[in-house]
Design an enzyme around this catalytic site. Structure first.
Site, PDB file in Angstrom:
ATOM      1  N   LYS A 169    -149.730  90.232   4.261  1.00 47.21           N
ATOM      2  CA  LYS A 169    -148.596  90.799   4.968  1.00 47.21           C
ATOM      3  C   LYS A 169    -147.271  90.754   4.062  1.00 47.21           C
ATOM      4  CE  LYS A 169    -144.813  89.771   7.234  1.00 47.21           C
ATOM      5  NZ  LYS A 169    -143.910  90.816   6.956  1.00 47.21           N
ATOM      6  N   GLY A 200    -145.829  94.675   8.731  1.00 44.22           N
ATOM      7  CA  GLY A 200    -145.305  94.583  10.004  1.00 44.22           C
ATOM      8  C   GLY A 200    -144.124  93.487   9.836  1.00 44.22           C
ATOM      9  N   GLY A 202    -142.050  89.675  10.088  1.00 46.25           N
ATOM     10  CA  GLY A 202    -142.250  88.123  10.101  1.00 46.25           C
ATOM     11  C   GLY A 202    -142.773  87.787  11.649  1.00 46.25           C
ATOM     12  N   PRO A 203    -141.986  87.822  12.635  1.00 49.46           N
ATOM     13  CA  PRO A 203    -142.121  87.121  13.909  1.00 49.46           C
ATOM     14  C   PRO A 203    -143.493  87.699  14.601  1.00 49.46           C
ATOM     15  CG  PRO A 203    -139.838  87.684  13.555  1.00 49.46           C
ATOM     16  CD  PRO A 203    -140.433  88.469  12.673  1.00 49.46           C
ATOM     17  N   VAL A 205    -146.488  89.941  12.973  1.00 50.31           N
ATOM     18  CA  VAL A 205    -147.389  89.746  12.012  1.00 50.31           C
ATOM     19  C   VAL A 205    -147.482  88.578  11.250  1.00 50.31           C
ATOM     20  CG1 VAL A 205    -148.779  90.718  10.054  1.00 50.31           C
ATOM     21  CG2 VAL A 205    -147.724  92.334  11.893  1.00 50.31           C
ATOM     22  N   GLY A 206    -146.281  88.204  10.683  1.00 51.74           N
ATOM     23  CA  GLY A 206    -146.294  86.794   9.864  1.00 51.74           C
ATOM     24  C   GLY A 206    -146.763  85.571  10.841  1.00 51.74           C
ATOM     25  N   GLU A 244    -143.993  78.600  -1.485  1.00 53.91           N
ATOM     26  CA  GLU A 244    -143.035  78.647  -2.596  1.00 53.91           C
ATOM     27  C   GLU A 244    -141.484  79.141  -2.017  1.00 53.91           C
ATOM     28  OE1 GLU A 244    -143.508  78.087  -5.413  1.00 53.91           O
ATOM     29  OE2 GLU A 244    -145.626  78.349  -5.782  1.00 53.91           O
ATOM     30  N   CYS A 278    -135.437  83.634  -6.708  1.00 51.06           N
ATOM     31  CA  CYS A 278    -135.718  82.192  -6.183  1.00 51.06           C
ATOM     32  C   CYS A 278    -135.260  81.132  -7.159  1.00 51.06           C
ATOM     33  CB  CYS A 278    -136.934  81.878  -5.630  1.00 51.06           C
ATOM     34  SG  CYS A 278    -138.319  82.284  -6.690  1.00 51.06           S
ATOM     35  N   GLU A 374    -128.536  78.028  -1.174  1.00 49.66           N
ATOM     36  CA  GLU A 374    -129.001  79.381  -1.585  1.00 49.66           C
ATOM     37  C   GLU A 374    -128.207  80.560  -1.351  1.00 49.66           C
ATOM     38  OE1 GLU A 374    -133.066  80.829  -1.021  1.00 49.66           O
ATOM     39  OE2 GLU A 374    -133.382  80.477  -3.178  1.00 49.66           O
TER      40      GLU A 374
HETATM   41  P1  NAD Z   1    -138.341  85.366   4.704  1.00 49.19           P
HETATM   42  O1  NAD Z   1    -138.639  83.904   4.924  1.00 49.19           O
HETATM   43  O2  NAD Z   1    -137.298  85.766   5.537  1.00 49.19           O
HETATM   44  O3  NAD Z   1    -139.228  86.321   4.577  1.00 49.19           O
HETATM   45  C1  NAD Z   1    -140.713  86.150   3.841  1.00 49.19           C
HETATM   46  C2  NAD Z   1    -141.918  86.513   4.483  1.00 49.19           C
HETATM   47  O4  NAD Z   1    -141.918  85.789   5.838  1.00 49.19           O
HETATM   48  C3  NAD Z   1    -141.663  88.114   4.919  1.00 49.19           C
HETATM   49  O5  NAD Z   1    -142.866  88.796   4.773  1.00 49.19           O
HETATM   50  C4  NAD Z   1    -141.356  87.809   6.469  1.00 49.19           C
HETATM   51  O6  NAD Z   1    -141.566  89.043   7.091  1.00 49.19           O
HETATM   52  C5  NAD Z   1    -142.054  86.747   6.999  1.00 49.19           C
HETATM   53  N1  NAD Z   1    -141.834  85.968   7.971  1.00 49.19           N
HETATM   54  C6  NAD Z   1    -140.341  85.694   8.484  1.00 49.19           C
HETATM   55  N2  NAD Z   1    -140.461  85.212   9.907  1.00 49.19           N
HETATM   56  C7  NAD Z   1    -141.686  84.542  10.082  1.00 49.19           C
HETATM   57  C8  NAD Z   1    -142.364  83.814  10.788  1.00 49.19           C
HETATM   58  N3  NAD Z   1    -141.776  83.339  11.689  1.00 49.19           N
HETATM   59  N4  NAD Z   1    -143.496  83.672  10.611  1.00 49.19           N
HETATM   60  C9  NAD Z   1    -144.510  84.121   9.761  1.00 49.19           C
HETATM   61  N5  NAD Z   1    -143.809  85.106   8.661  1.00 49.19           N
HETATM   62  C10 NAD Z   1    -142.541  85.109   8.851  1.00 49.19           C
HETATM   63  O7  NAD Z   1    -137.538  85.575   3.219  1.00 49.19           O
HETATM   64  P2  NAD Z   1    -137.176  86.732   2.505  1.00 49.19           P
HETATM   65  O8  NAD Z   1    -135.577  86.653   3.140  1.00 49.19           O
HETATM   66  O9  NAD Z   1    -138.148  87.681   2.654  1.00 49.19           O
HETATM   67  O10 NAD Z   1    -136.961  86.173   1.053  1.00 49.19           O
HETATM   68  C11 NAD Z   1    -136.015  85.452   0.335  1.00 49.19           C
HETATM   69  C12 NAD Z   1    -136.203  83.790   0.278  1.00 49.19           C
HETATM   70  O11 NAD Z   1    -137.535  83.865  -0.468  1.00 49.19           O
HETATM   71  C13 NAD Z   1    -135.325  83.213  -0.531  1.00 49.19           C
HETATM   72  O12 NAD Z   1    -135.032  81.938   0.158  1.00 49.19           O
HETATM   73  C14 NAD Z   1    -136.063  82.891  -1.912  1.00 49.19           C
HETATM   74  O13 NAD Z   1    -135.566  81.785  -2.500  1.00 49.19           O
HETATM   75  C15 NAD Z   1    -137.332  82.751  -1.270  1.00 49.19           C
HETATM   76  N6  NAD Z   1    -138.266  82.854  -2.529  1.00 49.19           N
HETATM   77  C16 NAD Z   1    -138.974  81.913  -3.078  1.00 49.19           C
HETATM   78  C17 NAD Z   1    -139.950  82.160  -3.961  1.00 49.19           C
HETATM   79  C18 NAD Z   1    -140.439  81.100  -4.863  1.00 49.19           C
HETATM   80  O14 NAD Z   1    -141.527  81.453  -5.539  1.00 49.19           O
HETATM   81  N7  NAD Z   1    -140.273  79.806  -4.543  1.00 49.19           N
HETATM   82  C19 NAD Z   1    -139.891  83.248  -4.677  1.00 49.19           C
HETATM   83  C20 NAD Z   1    -138.998  84.547  -4.075  1.00 49.19           C
HETATM   84  C21 NAD Z   1    -138.299  84.332  -2.918  1.00 49.19           C
END
Ligand code: NAD
Length: 466
Positions: A169, A200, A202-203, A205-206, A244, A278, A374
């Site tokens: 996803k 899809g 996050g809330p 499909v994730g 990550e 990140c 962050e």
């Molecule tokens: P996010 O956590 O909002 O979303 C990441 C993914 O999770 C998306 O696909 C989203 O749809 C899904 N998601 C959201 N809510 C969910 C839930 N309740 N259950 C399951 N899946 C869900 O993050 P973002 O805004 O897309 O990305 C930015 C963040 O990612 C920053 O905090 C950044 O530091 C971090 N990041 C970390 C790394 C690393 O390797 N450590 C790399 C890149 C980004």
């Protein structure tokens, strides 16, 4: 327009009963295209397909899986231009960085896994035990928008090499480039069900993937808050979780450093991908005797950035991914009480698009919001220190621990690097290594990606006594 109206499940393109998601071009705020807003029943179907494919794929010799990954690499490499262009459109990464990082890096990582799988490590014996490594099972891969193909490939290539099957996803903000990977997988003959795509939110499909009883492992990259929710969801069935997450990395410039180079590289690192990285070194820690010099250099470097259209070769900084991300970043800038030395909320910007000016604050209090949270935008905080011990204490005063840099005479810089509680440190500009383990300490994550360590994350270890 990019109209992708299907999901990829069990080796076929299938429609979803759900709605559509509009994908925006953050440089223009226009709609670029649409993808399906998948549902929990789509996830059920994809997990069932991945489960059905698992025994066959897990039982395929690793070297043969490597050959499939090699074909996948060839198909994806043929799309390198499309990948860079797609990420330039859906994320706004400037063209050269899109080509080198957004397209080039995942191709390198994928080839690395094809090569690793082609040469499996001989099995180990411990006394009367044979130690074997087996695939974890069905993997749910959930990825963010900032390096939208790299983060997908870092999971998918490692999982497939290990013999796992995957339900992917991608982020709903940048789902288009994942379709290029699936097109390549389809063309390369990745067996049906081995790699499935459900786009899809996050809330929906994730969360369905994270809580699915038949998903053996969730590999997640994204925010710490979502990582926490996924961990809770997986805990009920004791499923493995690899995370990550975020970072607030320190770039430590000692008094005997080449300050000009350290600041130039440090500012470039902090502002890469509009600061949506990140591993970004968003805290620049400078020895007090070199502090004024470093602040002036950083302010000058930030002011030299041209901000705008990612397809204009003069552009060094594109937009942020979304209006809400821009509002969030500007909130930090507006609340900041530190000394503004470049950029800020009133700097001139293109009239449309989610742009934020490259911004530098000096004299930042190490415990303030600017230094602790962050921000995920082009905002650099500069902090003075008085000794190496002081630098280490300030650098480690963070709930994150993902990356970092140290500049100074080699032995001293290495000694400081060893003391940083963080998953990776570059000494005097040491280059990013896509085959070295990547991951976080503390709230930056659990587990490692990339190279052999990344592959091991998708394996179980079994001891067979004879
Ligand atoms: P996010 O956590 O909002 O979303 C990441 C993914 O999770 C998306 O696909 C989203 O749809 C899904 N998601 C959201 N809510 C969910 C839930 N309740 N259950 C399951 N899946 C869900 O993050 P973002 O805004 O897309 O990305 C930015 C963040 O990612 C920053 O905090 C950044 O530091 C971090 N990041 C970390 C790394 C690393 O390797 N450590 C790399 C890149 C980004």
């Amino acid at each position: 327009m990019f109209e992708r109206d299907r999901l990829y499940i069990g080796g076929s393109w299938v429609s979803s009963p759900g709605d559509r998601i509009a994908v925006e071009n953050p440089s223009t705020e226009e709609v670029l295209g649409h993808v399906p807003a998948g549902t929990a029943s789509d996830v059920d179907n994809a997990v069932a397909a991945a489960r059905a494919a698992f025994d066959g794929w897990a039982g395929t010799p690793m070297a043969s899986r490597g050959a499939v990954l090699d074909r996948l690499h060839a198909s994806l490499a043929a799309r390198a231009g499309d990948i860079a262009r797609t990420v330039g459109l859906e994320l706004g990464t400037p063209r050269k960085v899109a080509e080198r990082v957004q397209a080039g890096l995942p191709l390198t990582v994928l080839k690395g896994y094809a090569d690793l799988a082609a040469r499996p490590v001989p099995e180990e014996t411990v006394g009367n035990s044979l130690i074997v490594h087996e695939p974890v099972g069905v993997v749910g891969a959930i990825t963010p928008w900032n390096y939208p193909l790299h983060q997908v490939v870092a999971k998918v290539a490692a999982a497939l090499a290990a013999g796992c099957t995957v339900v992917l996803k991608p982020s709903e903000l940048t789902p288009l480039v994942a379709y290029l990977l699936i097109d390549a997988a389809d063309e390369a003959g990745v067996p049906a069900g081995v790699l499935n795509l459900v786009t899809g939110t996050g809330p929906v499909v994730g969360a369905a993937i994270a809580g699915h009883p038949d998903v053996d492992m969730v590999s997640f990259t994204g925010s710490t808050a979502t990582g926490r929710a996924i961990t809770h969801a997986a805990a009920d069935r004791i499923a493995k979780v690899a995370l990550e997450l975020g970072g607030k990395s320190a770039n430590v410039i000692l008094d005997d450093a080449d300050v000009t180079r350290a600041v130039k590289v440090g500012v470039g690192n902090a502002f890469l991908n509009s600061g949506q990285t990140c591993t970004a070194w968003t805290r620049m820690l400078v020895a007090r005797s070199r502090y004024d010099e470093a602040v002036a250099l950083a302010a000058k470097a930030a002011a030299s950035y041209s901000v705008g259209d990612p397809f204009d070769d003069a552009t060094r900084l594109g937009p942020l991914v979304s209006a809400s991300q821009k509002a969030r970043v500007l909130g930090f800038v507006e609340r900041a009480t530190a000394r503004l030395v470049a950029g800020g909320p009133d700097a001139p910007l293109p009239p449309a698009g989610h742009f934020v000016a490259p911004t530098v604050f000096a004299d930042v209090d190490p415990s303030s919001e600017l230094a602790q949270e962050e921000i995920f935008g082009p905002v650099l905080s500069i902090i003075p220190f008085d000794s190496d011990d002081d630098a280490v204490a300030i650098a480690n005063n963070s709930r994150y621990g993902l990356a970092g840099g140290v500049w100074g005479s080699d032995d001293r810089a290495l000694a400081v690097a060893r003391r940083l509680r963080t998953g990776a440190v570059d000494v005097n500009g040491g280059a990013f290594n896509p085959f070295a383990p990547f991951g976080g300490y503390k709230q930056s994550g659990v587990g490692r990606e990339l190279g052999a360590y990344g592959l091991a994350e998708f394996q179980q270890t079994k001891a067979i006594q004879r």
